[in-house]
Design an enzyme around this catalytic site. Sequence first.
Site, short mmCIF file in Angstrom:
data_model
loop_
_atom_site.label_atom_id
_atom_site.label_comp_id
_atom_site.label_asym_id
_atom_site.label_seq_id
_atom_site.Cartn_x
_atom_site.Cartn_y
_atom_site.Cartn_z
N LYS A 75 20.44 -12.07 2.69
CA LYS A 75 21.03 -11.38 3.83
C LYS A 75 21.69 -10.08 3.37
O LYS A 75 22.35 -10.05 2.32
CB LYS A 75 22.05 -12.31 4.49
CG LYS A 75 22.78 -11.76 5.69
CD LYS A 75 23.77 -12.81 6.18
CE LYS A 75 24.62 -12.34 7.34
NZ LYS A 75 25.62 -13.36 7.73
N SER A 151 25.24 -14.12 12.61
CA SER A 151 24.82 -12.87 12.03
C SER A 151 23.68 -13.00 11.03
O SER A 151 23.14 -11.99 10.57
CB SER A 151 26.01 -12.18 11.36
OG SER A 151 26.49 -12.93 10.25
N SER A 175 27.81 -18.00 11.90
CA SER A 175 26.69 -17.13 11.58
C SER A 175 25.57 -17.76 10.79
O SER A 175 24.53 -17.14 10.59
CB SER A 175 27.19 -15.88 10.83
OG SER A 175 27.94 -15.07 11.71
#
Length: 497
Positions: A75, A151, A175
């Site tokens: 990520k 996220s 997230s």
Amino acid sequence: MAIQGYDAFDATDLAGLVRTKQVHPAELVEEVITRIESINPRLNAVVHTMYEQARKAAAGPLPEGPFAGVPFLVKDLDGYVKGEPFTAGCRALVGFVPDHDAELIARYRRAGLNFVAKTSTPELGILGVTESALRGPTRNPWNPEHTPGGSSGGSAVCVAARVVPMAHGGDGGGSIRIPASACGLFGLKLTRARNPVGPDSGEGWNGFVQQHVLTRSVRDSAAMLDVTHGSEPGAPYVAPPVARPFLEEVGAPPGRLRIAFSTGSLLGRDVHPDCVAAVRDAAKLCEELGHELVEDAPVFPRDELVRSYFVVVSASVAYFLKVIGEYRGRPLEPGDVEPATWALGQLGNILTAAEFQASREAIHAAGRITAAFHSRYDLFLDATLAYPPSRVGELALKPLELAALTALRKLPLKPLFTKLIDELGANALERTPNTQLFNMTGQPAMSVPLYWNAAGLPIGVQFAARFGDEATLIRLASQLEQARPWKDRQPLVKSRA
């Protein structure tokens, strides 16, 4: 040439194929590269590629770790990768390249994972949808008109679309669990401090943020945790010790658990019928597996806790914007970041130390409430999300909200900002109200993909455990995975080699 059976393999399978020389790591890298290129134009999940670095690593020599040669996606937030751009979905960070690995990233490398690309995230990981102004919207492979959540949205998309079986994520308010729910994956949010977050910080969002992976199989999540957990030098606190390797919990009998469940909303007000149905379905399945189910939920001052959550997030955003300004050599201006990010940062700058501490005390009180609740129950079950995955753009700021933020962002008037943040916070948490509590209390929680609605969208259910008790979650998740396997469900958009 495509690797036969790739779609069905988890990361543990791939590691075994490499170890027994049935597949060469270079073949895996080419498989993943082709798959990224096949889905990214439509789903927009990968924001930076490391193809040549991955090819070089695959050529060897390989590390000795349990995932040697297995491709992996990181990520674009929650940890630096040495020599690779780090933007956190923020225009102000374009051009920043860290000169070292975060500790967790270094542990991933030692485990043998081969980094192929970085995945999309909303700006600074703030929102529960992955739609940054810098990168544009990331789309859900089950239906590209819908969001994969956030996220860790880009990572979730790539795992769900069969690009890789496992990818990196971080969870400060849901997230990992939110995109796991939206994309039909297993997502485990760890106990506070179970995995390292340094060396560049001692904690994220005052301890809310925990990093781990999104996976299709429970055993991959457990096996990865075995190679990453443990404190690092200088950590401000440590998680409770574990009794045995987490992988040994996979397939171990969970015993007869006492599980409280609720179809309500923890920090919001309404729950969609699909999400209610998912909870009742999961409760019924758990009962059929021999567990005791009781309809109950922890009770706490909701409005006070919502405000406390946003006070901490606002203070953290303000600090992060200050750090970005120092990197750029000048203080940031409103146009450098998205309006909601700027507003949160402004509020963080206006808050007093006493207000911040009051929020911390309210959060600590919530931890005592949930601890007392878990003295009666082993686990708590509810819907991961209060609504099915939203349509892309549905949760974006409305024109009046955007106009208000634009007008106010140069006028840091505390009452106006406080009221606006309260309203935006209430709206944001209405769709995703059930995950933040466990970031605040530090408890482990997981989203499990047991239910799909009539439209074919995944609806995850969340289980939360006592502080430090990932073991019970993994044992139950493994039992649920065996009782109702989800690995063969196929999204609408799937990568191909």
